[in-house]
Scaffold this motif. Structure first.
Motif, PDB file in Angstrom:
ATOM      1  N   ALA A 319      65.104   4.815   1.556  1.00 47.38           N
ATOM      2  CA  ALA A 319      66.085   4.961   0.461  1.00 47.38           C
ATOM      3  C   ALA A 319      66.966   6.196   0.692  1.00 47.38           C
ATOM      4  N   PHE A 320      66.375   7.267   1.232  1.00 44.41           N
ATOM      5  CA  PHE A 320      67.175   8.454   1.544  1.00 44.41           C
ATOM      6  C   PHE A 320      68.198   8.118   2.635  1.00 44.41           C
ATOM      7  N   ARG A 321      67.736   7.367   3.640  1.00 46.31           N
ATOM      8  CA  ARG A 321      68.652   6.987   4.732  1.00 46.31           C
ATOM      9  C   ARG A 321      69.824   6.176   4.164  1.00 46.31           C
ATOM     10  N   ARG A 322      69.506   5.210   3.304  1.00 49.58           N
ATOM     11  CA  ARG A 322      70.568   4.377   2.700  1.00 49.58           C
ATOM     12  C   ARG A 322      71.523   5.233   1.884  1.00 49.58           C
ATOM     13  N   MET A 323      70.966   6.155   1.114  1.00 49.69           N
ATOM     14  CA  MET A 323      71.832   7.010   0.288  1.00 49.69           C
ATOM     15  C   MET A 323      72.781   7.825   1.172  1.00 49.69           C
ATOM     16  N   MET A 324      72.266   8.363   2.249  1.00 44.55           N
ATOM     17  CA  MET A 324      73.107   9.174   3.127  1.00 44.55           C
ATOM     18  C   MET A 324      74.191   8.315   3.792  1.00 44.55           C
ATOM     19  N   GLN A 325      73.819   7.086   4.149  1.00 49.25           N
ATOM     20  CA  GLN A 325      74.830   6.191   4.741  1.00 49.25           C
ATOM     21  C   GLN A 325      75.904   5.862   3.714  1.00 49.25           C
TER      22      GLN A 325
END
Ligand code: PEP
Ligand code: MN
Length: 346
Positions: A319-325
């Protein structure tokens, strides 16, 4: 009033200006830092006469009358935005700085896994509490010094700078031995003894807004730290208590532009403690970028359902990766805006 001294002003010159100011019934607060030598002048007396007297003294660049009760942190004193360097990461400049990690350091594998993941996805600082301010005395209180040692290990493994909370004056030097930046939590925003100790410590401070504090009170707390000798303060909006119970706190998004108007200090936003719910965090993060915040403080845990604190608001690593993307195009726009607002030499 603020008296700005020339950077090369001698100690004796600063001392004689302070003595002169006292003759007019004012209290001087000298601030001698890397890039600035200034004297805050507080109290009541014949301001005009005092201004005129000091303006011509050796070493004095300029004396300015400031109406805000927090002269050192006021934008009236320093119109250009201040950048705070945290172990090589500049906050308040042309980089949008993300600080991420678990609410609390729980184990070596938990902190190392999280640190690697947030570093790989654009975070520049690792967060994680070793001393936790818990509402209940029966809840997990943190790993204390062994938690700080794990943060140090994570820093060496990833190159991330470390931000971690300090709960009391007695722990300042211990936490400063391990951390690159010391966090003052919402519950301690008005712990004035702690703020004064941080003023003397010289490490950058992340000062979170108290849950019932006005922006004026937040700025006065920052003023405590700066007037006691430490100009390296970053402010953090983390939501305030209102009648609304659907979120943990109410994210005061207006705090960001209002603070940017009132102070030259950087302002970041913590969407995790504001929302209290992981699914709301990415949207608040997007709003934070849009209002021009200088960075984010986000809670991330490899397994939120097993977290010892704040699991409900912690993002999983994917979820952190998605948010950063998802934030990437917004951060790009943010950078373009910054280049217009921040002069190249700043
Ligand atoms: C935290 O950052 O984990 C924390 C305790 O935050 P706050 O002080 O804003 O509640
Ligand atoms: Mn937390």
């Amino acid at each position: 009033m603020i008296i700005s001294m020339y950077p090369h002003a001698s100690k004796a010159q600063v001392e004689s200006v302070c003595a002169r100011v006292q003759e007019f019934g004012y209290m001087p607060y000298p601030l001698i830092a890397e890039e600035c030598v200034a004297i805050g002048v507080i109290g009541s007396g014949d301001l005009r006469a005092c201004l005129e007297a000091v303006e011509s003294m050796p070493g004095v660049e300029i004396a300015i009358q400031i109406s805000a009760p927090y002269p050192f942190v006021s934008r009236e004193f320093r119109p250009q935005s201040t950048r705070i360097n945290v172990n090589g990461v500049a906050i308040g400049g042309s980089e949008f700085v993300v600080m991420a990690g678990p609410c609390a350091v729980e184990s070596e594998s938990q902190i190392l896994e999280t640190a690697e993941a947030v570093a790989a996805n654009g975070a520049r600082l690792l967060r994680g509490g070793a001393f936790k301010p818990r509402t209940s005395p029966y809840d997990f209180q943190g790993l204390a010094e062994s938690g700080l040692k794990l943060l140090d290990k994570a820093r060496r493994a990833t190159g991330l700078a470390i931000v971690t909370e300090v709960l009391g004056e007695c722990d300042v030097s211990l936490v400063a031995d391990y951390a690159d930046m010391l966090q003052v939590g919402a519950r301690n925003m008005q712990n004035f003894t702690l703020l004064k100790a941080l003023g003397r410590c010289g490490r950058p401070v992340l000062l979170k807004r108290g849950m019932g504090a006005t922006l004026r009170e937040l700025l006065l707390s920052a003023e405590y730290i700066v007037s006691h000798g430490n100009p390296y303060v970053v402010l953090c909006e983390r939501g305030i208590r209102t009648f609304e119970t659907a979120t943990r706190n109410t994210c005061d998004i207006a705090a960001v532009p209002v603070l940017h108007e009132l102070t030259h200090l950087p302002v970041i936003l913590d969407p995790s403690h504001a929302a209290g719910k992981a699914n709301v965090v990415p949207m608040l993060a997007r709003a934070a970028v849009a209002v021009g915040t200088d960075g984010l403080l986000v809670e991330v845990h490899p397994c939120p359902e097993r977290a010892l604190s704040d699991g409900a608001q912690s993002l999983t690593i994917p979820a952190f990766r998605r948010m950063m993307q998802d934030l990437t195009p917004y951060i790009q726009l943010w950078k373009e805006q910054r280049e217009i607002a921040v002069p190249v030499h700043a």
